[in-house]
Write an enzyme that holds these catalytic residues in place. Structure first.
Site, short mmCIF file in Angstrom:
data_model
loop_
_atom_site.label_atom_id
_atom_site.label_comp_id
_atom_site.label_asym_id
_atom_site.label_seq_id
_atom_site.Cartn_x
_atom_site.Cartn_y
_atom_site.Cartn_z
N ASP A 1 42.46 35.76 30.19
CA ASP A 1 43.40 35.51 31.28
C ASP A 1 44.60 36.44 31.16
O ASP A 1 45.16 36.60 30.07
CB ASP A 1 43.88 34.06 31.23
CG ASP A 1 43.47 33.27 32.47
OD1 ASP A 1 43.89 33.68 33.56
OD2 ASP A 1 42.74 32.28 32.33
N ASP B 1 45.68 35.78 36.71
CA ASP B 1 46.23 34.55 37.25
C ASP B 1 47.19 34.84 38.40
O ASP B 1 48.09 35.67 38.27
CB ASP B 1 46.97 33.82 36.11
CG ASP B 1 47.41 32.43 36.48
OD1 ASP B 1 46.54 31.57 36.69
OD2 ASP B 1 48.63 32.21 36.55
N GLU C 1 42.83 35.89 40.77
CA GLU C 1 43.00 34.58 41.40
C GLU C 1 43.94 34.76 42.57
O GLU C 1 45.11 35.11 42.38
CB GLU C 1 43.57 33.57 40.40
CG GLU C 1 43.72 32.18 41.01
CD GLU C 1 44.60 31.24 40.18
OE1 GLU C 1 44.41 30.03 40.29
OE2 GLU C 1 45.48 31.74 39.44
N HIS D 1 38.71 25.40 35.80
CA HIS D 1 39.64 24.50 35.13
C HIS D 1 40.66 23.87 36.07
O HIS D 1 41.40 22.97 35.66
CB HIS D 1 40.40 25.26 34.02
CG HIS D 1 41.29 26.34 34.56
ND1 HIS D 1 40.81 27.48 35.16
CD2 HIS D 1 42.65 26.43 34.63
CE1 HIS D 1 41.81 28.23 35.56
NE2 HIS D 1 42.95 27.61 35.24
N ASP D 2 40.70 24.33 37.32
CA ASP D 2 41.63 23.78 38.31
C ASP D 2 40.95 22.89 39.34
O ASP D 2 41.59 22.43 40.29
CB ASP D 2 42.34 24.92 39.06
CG ASP D 2 43.41 25.60 38.21
OD1 ASP D 2 43.94 24.95 37.30
OD2 ASP D 2 43.69 26.79 38.47
#
Length: 562
Positions: free
Chosen positions: A100, A202, A257, A329-330
């Protein structure tokens, strides 16, 4: 245009949330040595890329997305030597590690911010975004934060506000300052020289902030202010500069993202001639069944889902690259959200979801436990939740007049904590995740749903994923799945998703029943071969598509005559 082949075109990415994956030392927190222990499992699945959620040094206010040192590993996850061993061991298995890259913001404990806030004339003051209050002392504008009502926090000592699109403990970096950008590029080189396979970036579409910081005018489509700080020209300019300074020197996968994107944005980011990034995560399809900021659950609309996915498949064809995913994960667990987590249909519906996704064009992402059909956990009270966003949404729901039961029901459908419950490895105590006290309580169904059971059962969801990955990587259908044209069949069918993939002289028809009812359909294609069925092999006996009855959650891949 014809897409120049890249190694990540037929890759399958497996996302690891380190805190919840595998604990090697009994402290209840997953760690890097624990990941190394499970590399053979991921290799056996067939995935050849691991996306690792943040393992950098962090106060862990947002589970590692608040970084206090980009060049150090958080002690709870291990050491830099552990990280280098992970890269080495993964490479031995021909697995690349994608980390990330969290550079829209840092932790407020990062030395850069500590210097920046120390005084107005500190050399790093301009590394973050500081603004004077309005004349009445209120924040510089009306922007909102994802985790808090306002995107600005006042620093009493200097009398200015700093910007944070997330928690007040996650101040936004000032990308308009070239020193900030070059510090980020130096850090990227540091990791890529260690042999990293790339970055998941991110909220990378939020790094460009307009110089005049105008008020938000759109309040009905997410966090107020997004029309100014997402997907603007500055974000593209910075990404092209990042490519020139860093990415062009390495053969890596980069995925951004990028909330609030259209397919046109997707082409801007991922068209190879623009020299920005490999692909993006779009969020249209995971917004169908909820209005997140209004805490409203809506029925899942398959017609709308097909329209969204088909638009991305078609609009980016030969003009960019898709990433395709059900969960991360979200997001809550896919089988509970889009399939059925009741015992009768959990396995077959999870296989159906996998088939539907993995035959699309683009790079597929599997979130840890998805290949086991892990389900949402039931939380009894707000105190059981760990996630900052869950707690913030709960507060908002209470202020709007919802009852605690209604607030809890929404979170039990959609909380990010569902994905963060520790991984189920076996039926032993704590699911084999830890021999200590797990940082987040496990789902009680781990005795039935776990990796050991799945690996041992040749009819499991896990083995269905293995077959799908094999089709994408090393079968006569590879080019059809990776590079073929996509065509939606019967767009208005509200219960069955059928689409065609064509490449040269081959064509695959994918048909998926999204309901727990029998569905009879009529298709005009001629069967060449039954390729894969999520029901048992002895059911692979269709001879015609002129009148087929799909069992509940049945999904088939059929080679048809071109």
């Amino acid at each position: 245009m014809s897409m120049e082949p890249r190694w990540w075109h037929d890759a399958v990415v497996y996302q690891i949330y380190p805190r919840s994956f595998n604990d090697s030392n009994g402290d209840g927190i997953g760690d890097i040595p624990g990941i190394i222990e499970k590399l053979d499992y991921i290799q056996s699945l067939g995935s050849n890329v691991i996306w690792l959620s943040p393992v950098y040094q962090s106060p862990m206010e947002d589970n590692g997305y608040d970084i206090s040192s980009y060049r150090d590993i958080a002690p709870e996850f291990g050491t830099m030597a552990d990280m280098e061993k992970l890269l080495f061991e993964a490479d031995k298995r021909q697995i690349k590690i994608v980390m990330d890259l969290v550079v829209n913001h840092t932790s407020d404990q990062h030395p850069w911010f500590q210097e920046s806030k120390s005084s107005k004339d500190n050399p790093k003051r301009d590394w973050y975004i500081w603004k004077d209050p309005k004349s009445d002392g209120t924040p510089p504008n009306n922007w909102e934060s994802f985790f808090e009502p306002q995107a600005w926090t006042l620093d009493e000592a200097t009398g200015q506000y700093y910007l944070h699109l997330f928690s007040h403990q996650q101040p936004d970096l000032n990308w308009a300052n070239p020193d900030v950008r070059h510090a980020v590029y130096d850090m990227m080189h540091f990791w890529l020289k260690k042999g990293l396979g790339g970055f998941r970036m991110d909220v990378i579409n939020m790094i460009g902030k307009p110089s005049d910081f105008p008020d938000a005018t759109i309040f009905d489509a997410g966090v107020a202010g997004w029309e100014h700080w997402s997907n603007n020209l500055l974000a593209h300019q910075y990404l092209r500069e990042m490519h020139d300074h860093v990415l062009q020197h390495y053969d890596v996968l980069t995925v951004g993202e990028t909330p609030f994107t259209t397919t046109l944005d997707g082409r801007y980011y991922s068209h190879p001639d623009r020299n920005e990034i490999s692909m993006i995560f779009q969020f249209e399809h995971v917004s169908i069944d909820r209005e997140e900021h209004n805490a409203v659950k809506k029925p899942f609309d398959l017609v709308q889902y097909k329209e969204i996915m088909s638009r991305w498949q078609q609009d980016l064809y030969q003009k960019g690259w898709n990433s395709v995913y059900w969960s991360n994960h979200d997001q809550p667990r896919a089988v509970s959200r889009y399939g059925s987590d009741c015992p009768q249909y959990r396995v077959v519906s999870a296989k159906m979801l996998a088939t539907t996704l993995h035959c699309m064009s683009g790079t597929p992402y599997i979130y840890q436990g998805e290949e086991l059909g892990m389900t949402n956990k039931h939380f009894e009270s707000i105190e059981e939740f760990n996630d900052l966003m869950a707690k913030f949404h709960y507060e908002k729901m209470m202020k709007k007049g919802l009852s605690p039961e209604e607030g809890l029901a929404f979170l039990n459908d959609f909380s990010r904590d569902h994905a963060r419950v520790p991984m189920h490895w076996d039926s032993s105590n704590n699911a084999g995740f830890t021999n200590g006290q797990p940082w987040l309580p496990l789902n009680s169904n781990y005795t039935e749903i776990n990796a050991q059971q799945a690996v041992d059962d040749k009819t499991s969801i896990y083995h269905h994923y293995r077959q799908l990955i094999e089709l994408r990587k090393a079968s006569p259908y590879r080019d059809v799945i990776v590079y073929g044209r996509y065509e939606l069949i019967e767009p208005e069918d509200a219960h069955v998703y059928a689409y065609l993939r064509r490449h040269e002289q081959r064509a695959l028809l994918v048909i998926s029943n999204f309901t727990d009812q029998l569905q009879t359909r009529h298709y005009s294609f001629n069967i060449e071969k039954m390729v894969l069925n999520n029901y048992s092999d002895d059911e692979l006996n269709w001879t015609s598509l002129k009148a087929v009855t799909l069992k509940p959650y049945q999904s088939v891949i059929i080679e048809v005559a071109c």
